[in-house]
Design a protein around this motif. Structure first.
Motif, PDB file in Angstrom:
ATOM      1  N   THR A 178      -8.797  15.807  -5.344  1.00 54.76           N
ATOM      2  CA  THR A 178     -10.002  15.795  -4.796  1.00 54.76           C
ATOM      3  C   THR A 178      -9.614  14.019  -5.039  1.00 54.76           C
ATOM      4  N   LEU A 179     -10.812  13.080  -4.029  1.00 51.98           N
ATOM      5  CA  LEU A 179     -10.599  12.090  -3.990  1.00 51.98           C
ATOM      6  C   LEU A 179     -11.762  11.910  -5.616  1.00 51.98           C
ATOM      7  N   ALA A 180     -12.225  12.332  -6.473  1.00 50.69           N
ATOM      8  CA  ALA A 180     -12.100  12.217  -7.709  1.00 50.69           C
ATOM      9  C   ALA A 180     -11.377  11.865  -8.589  1.00 50.69           C
ATOM     10  N   GLU A 181      -9.905  12.520  -7.962  1.00 52.83           N
ATOM     11  CA  GLU A 181      -9.604  13.170  -9.081  1.00 52.83           C
ATOM     12  C   GLU A 181      -8.016  11.335  -8.738  1.00 52.83           C
ATOM     13  N   VAL A 182      -8.337  11.441  -7.133  1.00 51.26           N
ATOM     14  CA  VAL A 182      -7.583   9.789  -7.508  1.00 51.26           C
ATOM     15  C   VAL A 182      -7.764   8.524  -7.470  1.00 51.26           C
ATOM     16  N   ILE A 183      -9.361   8.363  -7.656  1.00 49.46           N
ATOM     17  CA  ILE A 183     -10.026   7.459  -8.317  1.00 49.46           C
ATOM     18  C   ILE A 183      -9.820   7.533  -9.743  1.00 49.46           C
ATOM     19  N   ALA A 184      -9.410   8.612 -10.337  1.00 50.69           N
ATOM     20  CA  ALA A 184      -9.431   8.367 -11.923  1.00 50.69           C
ATOM     21  C   ALA A 184      -8.715   8.696 -12.085  1.00 50.69           C
ATOM     22  N   LEU A 185      -7.436   8.509 -11.589  1.00 48.89           N
ATOM     23  CA  LEU A 185      -5.905   8.251 -11.843  1.00 48.89           C
ATOM     24  C   LEU A 185      -5.726   6.955 -11.841  1.00 48.89           C
ATOM     25  N   ALA A 186      -6.084   6.138 -10.324  1.00 46.57           N
ATOM     26  CA  ALA A 186      -6.338   4.770  -9.829  1.00 46.57           C
ATOM     27  C   ALA A 186      -6.947   3.847 -11.271  1.00 46.57           C
ATOM     28  N   LYS A 187      -8.494   4.077 -11.904  1.00 48.24           N
ATOM     29  CA  LYS A 187      -8.689   3.831 -12.678  1.00 48.24           C
ATOM     30  C   LYS A 187      -8.405   3.560 -14.115  1.00 48.24           C
ATOM     31  N   THR A 207      -5.958  26.888  -5.809  1.00 52.13           N
ATOM     32  CA  THR A 207      -5.011  27.919  -5.778  1.00 52.13           C
ATOM     33  C   THR A 207      -4.308  27.557  -4.587  1.00 52.13           C
ATOM     34  N   LEU A 208      -3.899  26.321  -3.552  1.00 49.98           N
ATOM     35  CA  LEU A 208      -2.885  26.717  -3.292  1.00 49.98           C
ATOM     36  C   LEU A 208      -2.329  25.400  -3.979  1.00 49.98           C
ATOM     37  N   ARG A 209      -0.854  24.626  -2.801  1.00 54.94           N
ATOM     38  CA  ARG A 209      -0.059  23.805  -3.555  1.00 54.94           C
ATOM     39  C   ARG A 209       0.403  23.501  -2.943  1.00 54.94           C
ATOM     40  N   ALA A 210       0.970  22.038  -2.605  1.00 54.07           N
ATOM     41  CA  ALA A 210       1.939  20.847  -1.679  1.00 54.07           C
ATOM     42  C   ALA A 210       2.593  21.627  -1.075  1.00 54.07           C
ATOM     43  N   THR A 234       0.072  14.275  -2.727  1.00 54.16           N
ATOM     44  CA  THR A 234      -0.211  14.546  -4.580  1.00 54.16           C
ATOM     45  C   THR A 234      -0.211  13.876  -5.645  1.00 54.16           C
ATOM     46  N   LEU A 235      -1.047  14.279  -6.477  1.00 58.28           N
ATOM     47  CA  LEU A 235      -0.715  13.152  -7.742  1.00 58.28           C
ATOM     48  C   LEU A 235       0.396  12.831  -7.812  1.00 58.28           C
ATOM     49  N   ALA A 236       1.596  13.432  -8.081  1.00 59.90           N
ATOM     50  CA  ALA A 236       2.682  13.163  -7.986  1.00 59.90           C
ATOM     51  C   ALA A 236       3.364  11.763  -6.812  1.00 59.90           C
ATOM     52  N   SER A 237       2.887  12.060  -6.259  1.00 58.65           N
ATOM     53  CA  SER A 237       3.116  11.196  -5.373  1.00 58.65           C
ATOM     54  C   SER A 237       2.367   9.717  -5.530  1.00 58.65           C
ATOM     55  N   TYR A 238       1.381   9.342  -5.911  1.00 60.49           N
ATOM     56  CA  TYR A 238       0.066   7.978  -6.018  1.00 60.49           C
ATOM     57  C   TYR A 238       0.931   7.995  -7.634  1.00 60.49           C
ATOM     58  N   GLU A 239       1.641   8.319  -8.603  1.00 58.12           N
ATOM     59  CA  GLU A 239       1.352   7.973  -9.411  1.00 58.12           C
ATOM     60  C   GLU A 239       3.024   7.561  -9.735  1.00 58.12           C
ATOM     61  N   ILE A 275       0.721  -1.202   0.365  1.00 55.22           N
ATOM     62  CA  ILE A 275       0.188   0.170  -0.168  1.00 55.22           C
ATOM     63  C   ILE A 275       0.953   1.048   0.317  1.00 55.22           C
ATOM     64  N   GLY A 276       0.799   1.838  -0.841  1.00 58.24           N
ATOM     65  CA  GLY A 276       1.678   3.219  -1.072  1.00 58.24           C
ATOM     66  C   GLY A 276       0.709   4.113  -0.130  1.00 58.24           C
ATOM     67  N   HIS A 277       1.689   4.644   1.332  1.00 58.84           N
ATOM     68  CA  HIS A 277       0.809   4.916   2.334  1.00 58.84           C
ATOM     69  C   HIS A 277       1.588   6.596   1.840  1.00 58.84           C
ATOM     70  N   ARG A 278       0.238   7.349   1.651  1.00 61.06           N
ATOM     71  CA  ARG A 278      -0.337   8.602   1.161  1.00 61.06           C
ATOM     72  C   ARG A 278       0.502   8.820  -0.804  1.00 61.06           C
ATOM     73  N   GLY A 279       0.880   7.988  -1.134  1.00 59.70           N
ATOM     74  CA  GLY A 279       1.523   7.631  -2.061  1.00 59.70           C
ATOM     75  C   GLY A 279       2.795   7.111  -2.569  1.00 59.70           C
ATOM     76  N   ALA A 280       4.370   7.872  -2.964  1.00 59.63           N
ATOM     77  CA  ALA A 280       5.433   7.296  -2.791  1.00 59.63           C
ATOM     78  C   ALA A 280       5.695   8.159  -1.562  1.00 59.63           C
ATOM     79  N   SER A 281       5.310   8.229  -0.403  1.00 57.85           N
ATOM     80  CA  SER A 281       5.126   9.699   0.291  1.00 57.85           C
ATOM     81  C   SER A 281       6.860   9.789   0.429  1.00 57.85           C
ATOM     82  N   GLY A 282       8.629   8.839   0.711  1.00 52.53           N
ATOM     83  CA  GLY A 282       9.561   8.944   0.482  1.00 52.53           C
ATOM     84  C   GLY A 282       9.810   9.876   0.045  1.00 52.53           C
ATOM     85  N   TYR A 283       9.201   9.450  -1.351  1.00 49.17           N
ATOM     86  CA  TYR A 283      10.004  10.579  -2.571  1.00 49.17           C
ATOM     87  C   TYR A 283       9.357  11.753  -3.569  1.00 49.17           C
TER      88      TYR A 283
END
Length: 366
Positions: free
Chosen positions: A150-159, A125-128, A49-54, A36-44
């Protein structure tokens, strides 16, 4: 969490048939544990963020984990906490200075900026930014580059990743502070179940686990969805909804039996399974005996988080001159994960999915 989505189904075997205390094999390569990618690849990359999940998906994670909080206009976004002071650049936005507030959440005082005081458009308008810059300075180089997803964006990425990579990528959302959000008129359960159902996910075999540190939240979800539920537990304290005296009591055989009435598994802190270099507890065996899967959190590579025996060692450079390891130095994470896998885990959270995948392969080869 490998059938199509690599979900590890436990084969419960009578104790007597194994001739040992544990009712399941210590490690079975035929039913490998999920990564399970914890908050994505949050070590990198900065977490959530979508970059972390990707990156987590590219490194072989089976599931990506979004922690879910709500905006003022009732949209799920992925943040570790609703307090976004340490994970976004909100403090650098003068237009939001008046939004700074002091709140008590789950009995703890927080001063900062909170998602429930922002619309989604405002949050966009904010950035991580990196939450642990002292331990992960390389991640801090990405500050300001990524939006709050958003959750919707995370779902779309997984699909999308599932289609492109030819393997199922699941999501493992956590409801953060559900009792608090309900108290301010933003209940999570019906909204989350409905959004996941709209995505085509509502059955036990779908590539979704829902986790929570609270109990009543999960019990409410049990009535709304057939998706697998995971009861999170910490080494100290207890559920914020006061549904149980303590996590320690929930981790007893009697407590685990009660959890099994509404949840598919447990997500204990690593210290609940093995604290430092001490012998392991019986939690994994006890959970399996109750019919529960075990997905502990969180494996991290930095010395600061590792069991002492897996720390980076002092390096002798020249006679009389040594280099002392730093808390941010990476130790032997793969070896630590293998040690835990041999105790019979069904999955695990890690900030470093690539190392998690390598550890799973190494454990299977032993």
């Amino acid at each position: 969490m490998r059938r199509m989505l690599m979900a590890a189904m436990l084969l419960l075997v009578p104790v007597a048939a194994l001739g040992q205390e544990s009712p399941v094999p210590r490690f079975d390569p035929k039913t490998p544990p999920i990564v399970i990618g914890h908050r994505g690849a949050s070590g990198y990359r900065p977490e959530h963020t979508l970059a972390s999940y990707e990156l987590a998906i590219a490194q072989g994670a089976d599931f990506i984990e979004p922690d879910l909080v709500l905006t003022k206009d009732n949209v799920f976004v992925a943040r570790h906490e609703n307090d976004i002071t340490g994970t976004t650049d909100v403090a650098a936005h003068p237009e939001f200075a008046v939004r700074k507030a002091v709140k008590t959440i789950d009995g703890e005082r927080h001063e900062g900026w909170f998602t429930e005081d922002f619309t989604l458009a405002e949050l966009k308008t904010l950035r991580a930014k990196e939450r642990l810059p002292q331990l992960r300075p390389d991640n801090a180089k990405y500050d300001g580059k990524f939006e709050v997803p958003t959750l919707a964006e995370v779902i779309a990425l997984a699909k999308r990743a599932t289609e492109e990579m030819g393997r199922t990528i699941g999501i493992y959302p956590e409801t953060k502070h559900p009792s608090y959000f309900a108290s301010i008129g933003l209940p999570m359960e019906k909204k989350l179940a409905a959004q996941l159902k709209a995505a085509g996910w509502s059955k036990p075999g779908d590539p979704v686990f829902i986790q929570s540190f609270e109990v009543n939240n999960l019990k409410a979800l049990r009535k709304l969805t057939g998706l697998r539920l995971i009861q999170l537990m910490a080494p100290e304290g207890g559920p914020a909804d006061n549904a149980a005296p303590s996590y320690a009591e929930m981790a007893t055989p009697a407590g685990l039996k009660q959890i099994a009435a509404y949840a598919y598994g447990i997500g204990p802190g690593l210290d609940m399974i093995k604290k430092g270099d001490a012998p392991p507890s019986t939690l994994v065996q006890d959970a399996h005996a109750a019919g529960l899967r075990v997905h502990p959190w969180t494996f991290r590579a930095e010395n600061y988080f590792l069991i002492p025996s897996f720390h980076t060692k002092v390096q002798q450079v020249t006679p009389g001159f040594v280099v002392m390891p730093k808390p941010s130095d990476h130790g032997r994470l793969q070896d630590e994960i293998v040690l835990y896998l041999q105790l019979g885990l069904d999955g695990f959270f890690t900030d470093f999915p690539d190392i998690g995948v390598a550890a799973r392969k190494a454990a299977a080869a032993q």
